[in-house]
Design a protein around this motif. Structure first.
Motif, PDB file in Angstrom:
ATOM      1  N   LEU A  78       8.800  -7.935  -0.334  1.00 31.09           N
ATOM      2  CA  LEU A  78       8.759  -6.877  -1.343  1.00 31.09           C
ATOM      3  C   LEU A  78      10.148  -6.286  -1.491  1.00 31.09           C
ATOM      4  CD1 LEU A  78       6.940  -5.050  -3.142  1.00 31.09           C
ATOM      5  CD2 LEU A  78       6.552  -3.635  -1.121  1.00 31.09           C
ATOM      6  N   ILE A  79      10.591  -6.174  -2.730  1.00 32.28           N
ATOM      7  CA  ILE A  79      11.871  -5.529  -3.022  1.00 32.28           C
ATOM      8  C   ILE A  79      11.596  -4.307  -3.881  1.00 32.28           C
ATOM      9  CG2 ILE A  79      14.147  -5.763  -4.085  1.00 32.28           C
ATOM     10  CD1 ILE A  79      13.969  -8.771  -3.555  1.00 32.28           C
ATOM     11  N   VAL A  80      12.101  -3.167  -3.434  1.00 36.40           N
ATOM     12  CA  VAL A  80      11.864  -1.899  -4.120  1.00 36.40           C
ATOM     13  C   VAL A  80      13.194  -1.169  -4.293  1.00 36.40           C
ATOM     14  CG1 VAL A  80      10.690   0.345  -3.919  1.00 36.40           C
ATOM     15  CG2 VAL A  80       9.521  -1.742  -3.210  1.00 36.40           C
ATOM     16  N   GLN A  81      13.334  -0.482  -5.389  1.00 38.14           N
ATOM     17  CA  GLN A  81      14.529   0.342  -5.594  1.00 38.14           C
ATOM     18  C   GLN A  81      14.395   1.645  -4.807  1.00 38.14           C
ATOM     19  OE1 GLN A  81      16.616  -2.273  -7.180  1.00 38.14           O
ATOM     20  NE2 GLN A  81      17.498  -0.259  -7.526  1.00 38.14           N
ATOM     21  N   LYS A  82      15.534   2.149  -4.364  1.00 37.38           N
ATOM     22  CA  LYS A  82      15.551   3.440  -3.677  1.00 37.38           C
ATOM     23  C   LYS A  82      14.838   4.497  -4.511  1.00 37.38           C
ATOM     24  CE  LYS A  82      18.776   6.970  -1.969  1.00 37.38           C
ATOM     25  NZ  LYS A  82      20.205   7.348  -1.808  1.00 37.38           N
ATOM     26  N   GLN A 136     -14.725  -2.509  20.383  1.00 30.84           N
ATOM     27  CA  GLN A 136     -14.914  -2.633  21.829  1.00 30.84           C
ATOM     28  C   GLN A 136     -13.585  -2.767  22.570  1.00 30.84           C
ATOM     29  OE1 GLN A 136     -15.474  -4.992  19.613  1.00 30.84           O
ATOM     30  NE2 GLN A 136     -15.373  -7.059  20.474  1.00 30.84           N
ATOM     31  N   GLY A 137     -12.501  -2.654  21.835  1.00 32.07           N
ATOM     32  CA  GLY A 137     -11.196  -2.784  22.452  1.00 32.07           C
ATOM     33  C   GLY A 137     -10.751  -4.226  22.550  1.00 32.07           C
ATOM     34  N   GLY A 138      -9.696  -4.456  23.299  1.00 30.45           N
ATOM     35  CA  GLY A 138      -9.215  -5.821  23.455  1.00 30.45           C
ATOM     36  C   GLY A 138      -7.960  -6.081  22.659  1.00 30.45           C
ATOM     37  N   LYS A 139      -7.851  -7.272  22.145  1.00 28.57           N
ATOM     38  CA  LYS A 139      -6.601  -7.673  21.497  1.00 28.57           C
ATOM     39  C   LYS A 139      -6.476  -7.097  20.097  1.00 28.57           C
ATOM     40  CE  LYS A 139      -8.681 -12.024  19.966  1.00 28.57           C
ATOM     41  NZ  LYS A 139      -8.893 -13.431  20.358  1.00 28.57           N
ATOM     42  N   LEU A 140      -5.249  -6.691  19.778  1.00 33.23           N
ATOM     43  CA  LEU A 140      -4.923  -6.185  18.447  1.00 33.23           C
ATOM     44  C   LEU A 140      -4.603  -7.390  17.564  1.00 33.23           C
ATOM     45  CD1 LEU A 140      -4.569  -3.418  17.064  1.00 33.23           C
ATOM     46  CD2 LEU A 140      -2.153  -3.538  17.676  1.00 33.23           C
ATOM     47  N   ILE A 141      -5.283  -7.480  16.415  1.00 34.05           N
ATOM     48  CA  ILE A 141      -5.091  -8.593  15.493  1.00 34.05           C
ATOM     49  C   ILE A 141      -4.136  -8.153  14.401  1.00 34.05           C
ATOM     50  CG2 ILE A 141      -6.197 -10.258  13.972  1.00 34.05           C
ATOM     51  CD1 ILE A 141      -7.074 -10.452  16.891  1.00 34.05           C
ATOM     52  N   PHE A 142      -3.052  -8.899  14.218  1.00 39.82           N
ATOM     53  CA  PHE A 142      -2.027  -8.539  13.246  1.00 39.82           C
ATOM     54  C   PHE A 142      -2.136  -9.364  11.968  1.00 39.82           C
ATOM     55  CE2 PHE A 142       0.814  -5.586  15.349  1.00 39.82           C
ATOM     56  CZ  PHE A 142       0.525  -5.757  16.682  1.00 39.82           C
ATOM     57  N   GLY A 143      -1.698  -8.743  10.875  1.00 38.77           N
ATOM     58  CA  GLY A 143      -1.504  -9.462   9.635  1.00 38.77           C
ATOM     59  C   GLY A 143      -0.224 -10.271   9.702  1.00 38.77           C
ATOM     60  N   GLN A 144       0.070 -10.974   8.601  1.00 37.77           N
ATOM     61  CA  GLN A 144       1.187 -11.916   8.600  1.00 37.77           C
ATOM     62  C   GLN A 144       2.541 -11.243   8.441  1.00 37.77           C
ATOM     63  OE1 GLN A 144      -1.578 -12.044   6.852  1.00 37.77           O
ATOM     64  NE2 GLN A 144      -2.558 -14.034   7.167  1.00 37.77           N
ATOM     65  N   GLY A 145       2.540  -9.965   8.064  1.00 40.23           N
ATOM     66  CA  GLY A 145       3.800  -9.237   7.926  1.00 40.23           C
ATOM     67  C   GLY A 145       4.320  -9.224   6.502  1.00 40.23           C
ATOM     68  N   THR A 146       5.006  -8.143   6.154  1.00 42.33           N
ATOM     69  CA  THR A 146       5.657  -7.985   4.858  1.00 42.33           C
ATOM     70  C   THR A 146       7.098  -7.565   5.089  1.00 42.33           C
ATOM     71  OG1 THR A 146       3.625  -7.338   3.709  1.00 42.33           O
ATOM     72  CG2 THR A 146       5.731  -6.687   2.702  1.00 42.33           C
ATOM     73  N   GLU A 147       8.009  -8.352   4.566  1.00 47.80           N
ATOM     74  CA  GLU A 147       9.425  -8.006   4.688  1.00 47.80           C
ATOM     75  C   GLU A 147       9.818  -7.132   3.497  1.00 47.80           C
ATOM     76  OE1 GLU A 147      11.940 -11.369   5.213  1.00 47.80           O
ATOM     77  OE2 GLU A 147      13.775 -10.188   5.364  1.00 47.80           O
ATOM     78  N   LEU A 148      10.103  -5.879   3.783  1.00 51.62           N
ATOM     79  CA  LEU A 148      10.454  -4.910   2.742  1.00 51.62           C
ATOM     80  C   LEU A 148      11.961  -4.736   2.673  1.00 51.62           C
ATOM     81  CD1 LEU A 148       9.815  -2.628   0.691  1.00 51.62           C
ATOM     82  CD2 LEU A 148       9.674  -1.068   2.648  1.00 51.62           C
ATOM     83  N   SER A 149      12.483  -4.805   1.481  1.00 48.69           N
ATOM     84  CA  SER A 149      13.894  -4.536   1.252  1.00 48.69           C
ATOM     85  C   SER A 149      14.004  -3.437   0.201  1.00 48.69           C
ATOM     86  CB  SER A 149      14.607  -5.799   0.775  1.00 48.69           C
ATOM     87  OG  SER A 149      15.967  -5.538   0.505  1.00 48.69           O
ATOM     88  N   VAL A 150      14.645  -2.339   0.556  1.00 42.43           N
ATOM     89  CA  VAL A 150      14.837  -1.224  -0.362  1.00 42.43           C
ATOM     90  C   VAL A 150      16.292  -1.236  -0.812  1.00 42.43           C
ATOM     91  CG1 VAL A 150      14.673   1.259  -0.723  1.00 42.43           C
ATOM     92  CG2 VAL A 150      13.053   0.092   0.813  1.00 42.43           C
ATOM     93  N   LYS A 151      16.487  -1.445  -2.099  1.00 43.78           N
ATOM     94  CA  LYS A 151      17.830  -1.553  -2.665  1.00 43.78           C
ATOM     95  C   LYS A 151      18.377  -0.181  -3.053  1.00 43.78           C
ATOM     96  CE  LYS A 151      17.861  -6.030  -2.399  1.00 43.78           C
ATOM     97  NZ  LYS A 151      18.695  -6.687  -1.352  1.00 43.78           N
ATOM     98  N   PRO A 152      19.639   0.082  -2.706  1.00 47.33           N
ATOM     99  CA  PRO A 152      20.239   1.392  -3.017  1.00 47.33           C
ATOM    100  C   PRO A 152      20.495   1.578  -4.511  1.00 47.33           C
ATOM    101  CG  PRO A 152      21.851  -0.045  -2.013  1.00 47.33           C
ATOM    102  CD  PRO A 152      20.544  -0.788  -1.958  1.00 47.33           C
TER     103      PRO A 152
END
Lengths: 112, 116
Positions: free
Chosen positions: A11-15, A96-112
């Motif tokens: 994801l690319i977002v402007q400041k 019930q607790g246990g392992k935390l399941i993560f999503g695949q991740g989002t790389e965010l870039s905020v442009k100045p």
């Protein structure tokens, strides 16, 4: 199979703009939904978290919106800043607790 | 130390060699996790230790991977006969406990493994 699906991948977002990252889960046995922030070369760190008994949680510029019926939750970053540029992971923890399941991740870039 | 400590921070090895990765969790944390992060990929769960309970090994990708936790503290992840596809950053995390309503994991900075 417990899964958490995250979008977009990048994801690319402007400041000053709003960054929105979405996640969906398949297993109704989850009851804790954190978001983690990871800067390059560092381990992920907890940013904000929500439980399904509320529909929204806000901490500063960061808000989680939660839709239990749709099994979806999202992270909104208001007034995005270049310092917010990082990889964001949603996650889900079974009741019930246990392992935390993560999503695949989002790389965010905020442009100045 | 104040945080989760992992060593080595970087490891380059040849295909077929065995490697050991170490994790020192935060003192008092009873839960310890290993995750793997490949380039551009998410966080893949490997194994989870909670107190004296049997570990959850459901994420280990093959029998070449094993982990132990001695004395409820330090953990070692061992990869035998390394393959190029094992190249990744291996992240360790600990938490106070993993019961209902919790989930804050404190991560180390990871061990970057490169298999040539």
């Amino acid at each position: 199979q417990q899964q958490v699906k995250q979008s977009p991948q990048s994801l690319i977002v402007q400041k000053g703009g709003i960054s929105i990252i979405n996640c969906a889960y398949e297993n109704t046995a989850f009851d804790y939904f954190p978001w983690y922030q990871q800067f390059p070369g560092k381990g992920p760190a907890l940013l904000i978290a929500i439980r399904p008994d509320v529909s929204e949680k806000k901490e500063g510029r960061f808000t989680i919106s939660f839709n239990k019926s749709a099994k979806q939750f999202s992270l909104h970053i208001m007034d995005s800043q270049p310092g917010d540029s990082a990889t964001y992971f949603c996650a889900a923890l079974p009741y019930q607790g246990g392992k935390l399941i993560f999503g695949q991740g989002t790389e965010l870039s905020v442009k100045p | 130390g104040a945080g989760v400590s992992q060593s080595p921070s970087n490891k380059v090895t040849e295909k077929g060699k065995d490697v050991e990765l170490r994790c020192d969790p935060i003192s008092g944390h009873t839960a310890l996790y290993w995750y793997r992060q490949s380039l551009g990929q998410g966080l893949e769960f490997l194994i989870y230790f909670q107190g004296n309970s049997a570990p959850d090994k459901s994420g280990l990708p093959s029998d070449r991977f094993s982990a132990e936790r001695t004395g409820g503290s330090v953990s070692t992840l061992t990869i035998q006969r390394t393959q190029q596809e094992d190249s990744a950053v291996y992240l360790c995390a600990s938490s106070v406990f993993s019961g209902q309503g919790t989930g804050e994991l404190f991560f180390g900075e990871g061990s970057r493994l490169t298999v040539l």
